[in-house]
Each structure stands twice: as C-alpha cells, then as structure tokens.
Write a protein that holds these residues in place. Structure first.
Motif, PDB file in Angstrom:
ATOM      1  N   GLU A 267       0.841  -1.194   0.000  1.00 31.44           N
ATOM      2  CA  GLU A 267       0.000   0.000   0.000  1.00 31.44           C
ATOM      3  C   GLU A 267       0.880   1.249   0.000  1.00 31.44           C
ATOM      4  N   GLN A 268       0.488   2.205  -0.818  1.00 25.05           N
ATOM      5  CA  GLN A 268       1.248   3.454  -0.935  1.00 25.05           C
ATOM      6  C   GLN A 268       0.301   4.644  -0.786  1.00 25.05           C
ATOM      7  N   LYS A 269       0.637   5.536   0.181  1.00 28.24           N
ATOM      8  CA  LYS A 269      -0.160   6.747   0.357  1.00 28.24           C
ATOM      9  C   LYS A 269       0.225   7.746  -0.722  1.00 28.24           C
TER      10      LYS A 269
ATOM     11  N   SER B 226      -4.791   6.601  -0.792  1.00 27.97           N
ATOM     12  CA  SER B 226      -3.731   5.605  -0.892  1.00 27.97           C
ATOM     13  C   SER B 226      -4.198   4.483  -1.811  1.00 27.97           C
TER      14      SER B 226
ATOM     15  N   GLY C 183      -3.504   0.336  -3.114  1.00 26.72           N
ATOM     16  CA  GLY C 183      -2.925  -0.901  -2.620  1.00 26.72           C
ATOM     17  C   GLY C 183      -3.132  -2.035  -3.605  1.00 26.72           C
TER      18      GLY C 183
ATOM     19  N   ASP D  83      -3.141  -6.308  -3.627  1.00 28.44           N
ATOM     20  CA  ASP D  83      -3.121  -7.541  -2.840  1.00 28.44           C
ATOM     21  C   ASP D  83      -3.075  -8.717  -3.795  1.00 28.44           C
TER      22      ASP D  83
ATOM     23  N   LYS E 134      -8.028   3.739  -1.267  1.00 30.59           N
ATOM     24  CA  LYS E 134      -8.568   4.094   0.030  1.00 30.59           C
ATOM     25  C   LYS E 134      -8.543   5.606   0.201  1.00 30.59           C
TER      26      LYS E 134
END
Length: 414
Positions: free
Chosen positions: A93-95, A271, A273, A275, A293
């Motif tokens: 995950e990257q903001k 952010s 992400g 998975d 998100k």
C-alpha cells in the motif's frame, strides 16, 4: 628653581607617547582583523553555524512520498479452499502525496533555515563586538597610563622643586611633604591602571581563544572622533540588516507555512494498494486486487478548523512580534547614536577651548607657585583639572567608539 617650561615639556612628552610609532592605532583596519579572528574562533559563532547547517538538512529531510507499507496475511481454512483461493495474501500500500502540503512544509523548513542564518549572523556580530570593545578598553587604559606617567613625572619635578624651596630660610617643608604624599598616591593609581589594563588584555585573549597571558602592543585611540551616522537613516535600515528582526520576519514566513499545513491537513488522503493471493503449496498466484482508500476527515472537521485558527493566531502574533522587536531595536539605535554623537561633541570640546583655557590656567598657576604667590593647593588643583580634561577627552573618544560598535551590531553594514 624648577623652570616653568618643564610643565609644558611634560605634556608634550605625553602627546608624543600617545602618537608614538610603537602604538597600534584603533582604526577600522585593526578592528576588522580582530573581528575576523573572533568570528573564526568564538564557540557561539560555531554553534550558530551548526544550527544553520541543521536547518539546511531539515529542508532536505522534507518528503513528498511517504514510505510504502507491505503486509502478509495467512488463510486458515480447508485445504481445498486454500488451493482454490490461495492461503497467503501479500499486499503493498502506498499513500499518495499532497503536493500542496509538501510545498508548505518545504516553505516552513526554508524559512526556519533563513531564520537560523540570521541568528547565526547575530552571534557573529556579538562576538566581533566583544573583541572590539575589549580592544577599545585596552587602548583607553594605555592612554590613561601614559597620561598618569606624565603626571607622575611632573609631580616628581614639582616635589624636587618644593624640596629646593624648603631649603630657603623663609621656606617650609610642609609643601615638600605634601608633594611626596601626592606622588605616592598617583603612583598607586598608576599601579591600579596597569592591573586594569592587564585584565582587559586577558579579557580580549579569552574572547579570541588565546592564552590569557598573551601580550598586546600598546594601543591608542584616534586623535579626533570619527563621524557618527544619522539615527533616522540607521533606523530605516533595521528591517533589512538587524539579525533579530530578520530572523523574526522569517518566523512569520514559517508561521504562514504552518497555517497552510493546517489547512491542507483537513483534505482527504488517498492511498492505493495491491493484494495478491498465492497458494503456498505451489507458489502460484490465485488472484490479484487493486484498491483505493480515502480518509474521511469530515468527522473531525471542528478539530481541523481549530488547528487552522490556532495557526492563524500564531501567524498574527509573529507579525506583531516583528514590529515590537523593530521598535525595541530602534530605541537602542537612538540611544547608541545619541551616545556616539554626544561623546564626539564632548571630545571635540575637551580638545578645543576647554583644554586651551585649562592649560593656560595651569601654566599661570605654576608660575605663581614657583614665585611663592599662590599656595600649593592651587597648583595641585590646576594640575588635576588639566589632567582630568585630557583624560576625559580620551574617555569620550573611547565611549564614542564603543557606541559606534553597538550601532554596528544593531544595524550592520553587511
């Protein structure tokens, strides 16, 4: 009898000593060397430089991107389900950055860096002024010693003259004893002046980081007072040159950036992400998902608004503090300029008509005493008055130089 021309000769010797080639004149060139040495070695200057360096690194430390986050989760289920859906989920995950927030933080860090540079400049000026003032004190002490030595020379000659007068059948030994007492008292004053001079020299050595016993040549003050800048012109330069005011103006910029940061904090953060589900038995990927998100800052809207209001209040406070400091510095500039101008005026007065009249009075009194027309007390009083005027003229020069040094610290030329 002691001839009258010896009186004039004594003060001629004093004048020649004050302008002797062995003495170092306190001029701009000499003081510039002292200031440069103090700026190189004084610990407060190095500390200020290091704080400015740290603030420069703080600018580089501001990040646009936050560190990414990685995670692993394991599924606990029947084997068939784990084989079909995967039993290990790896996520990253990257903001996403807020460019406006980044710009505000960089602006704040840069303002703090400029403020530290101004504070460091103030530390340098303070160290330079400390060295210059000590040199001025040494010069005044040296000239005081020279005048005192001349006074003792004159008293010695007068004491010898009094002893010769006491040999006259009509004379008295009282005046000779009085002159001996005066001579002893003046010698004690000379010794005290020399101790004071040694203390000033040690103080200067301490400022420059030298050995306390390092010797200094005889220093001398200028013969005439240097020009004094206009107070109003110096006050106009305060916002541009005074280190404290400049630092506080940069703090206003930092407070403005803090307001912008508080305003950006109320905006939602995003952010992304990824998975991936993997079956550990074969290492094959079973599925992958990409998600977005977003924070919901509206629930804390009142808190964010309060933070913005607090930041705005601090910004206004910083602006008012700048004006308060400017007025305080302006008052100090007025005081320093007035002291410098007053000292210069008194120095010129003491070296002009006042000195001429005191010299003539002393000459006349000495001649009258030698011819037994005036008592010894009149001779001593006129001598002390002339000595006091000469010494006061040198003190006024030193006072003016000290005031100009203070003025240079408040509104430096560079």
């Amino acid at each position: 009898m002691f001839p009258i021309h010896r009186f004039l000769l004594g003060f001629a010797v004093a004048a020649s000593l004050l302008h002797a080639g062995e003495s170092q004149l306190i001029n701009d060139r000499f003081l510039s060397r002292l200031r440069a040495e103090a700026a190189r070695v004084h610990p407060s200057v190095e500390a200020g430089n290091q704080r400015a360096n740290a603030a420069a690194y703080d600018v580089r430390a501001v990040r646009l991107w936050d560190d990414p986050m990685a995670g692993v989760s394991l599924m606990v289920a029947e084997k068939m389900m784990r084989q079909d859906e995967g039993d290990t989920v790896i996520g990253i995950e990257q903001k996403l950055p807020k460019p406006s927030m980044f710009a505000a933080r960089v602006g704040k860090a840069e303002a703090m860096h400029r403020a530290e540079l101004a504070i460091s400049r103030g530390s340098t000026l303070a160290a330079e002024a400390e060295a210059a003032r000590s040199a001025i004190e040494i010069a005044l002490a040296d000239e005081s010693i020279t005048l005192q030595q001349t006074q003792i020379t004159w008293l010695t000659a007068m004491a010898e003259n009094a002893r010769q007068m006491a040999t006259d059948p009509m004379g008295s030994s009282t005046e000779a004893l009085r002159m001996e007492t005066e001579l002893a008292r003046e010698q004690q004053m000379l010794d005290a002046m020399r101790r004071t001079r040694k203390n000033f020299a040690s103080k200067l050595n301490l400022t420059l980081g030298r050995d306390l016993d390092s010797s200094w040549p005889a220093l001398k003050l200028p013969a005439v007072p240097p020009p004094v800048p206009l107070a109003l012109a110096e006050i106009a330069r305060i916002p541009h040159t005074n280190p404290k005011v400049r630092a506080m103006k940069e703090m206003v910029g930092a407070a403005n950036a803090e307001t912008r940061i508080a305003d950006r904090e109320r905006l939602p953060e995003f952010s992304v992400g990824i998975d991936t589900a993997i079956y550990s038995g074969t290492g094959e990927a079973r599925s992958a998902a990409v998600g977005l998100k977003m924070t919901l800052p509206w629930f804390n809207d009142r808190s964010y608004k309060a933070g913005i209001s607090a930041a705005k209040s601090r910004e206004i406070t910083a602006e008012k503090d700048v004006e308060t400091m400017r007025r305080e510095i302006a008052a100090m500039v007025l005081t320093a300029a007035t002291e410098a101008a007053s000292a210069a005026a008194q120095a010129r007065a003491y070296s002009g008509e006042i000195l001429q009249k005191a010299t003539l009075a002393a000459q006349t009194t000495e001649a009258a005493w030698i011819s037994s027309k005036l008592p010894l007390t009149d001779l001593l009083d006129s001598s002390r008055a002339l000595f006091s005027i000469r010494l006061e003229q040198r003190r006024m020069i030193a006072m003016q130089l000290a005031a100009l040094e203070e003025l240079r610290t408040l509104v430096p030329n560079r």
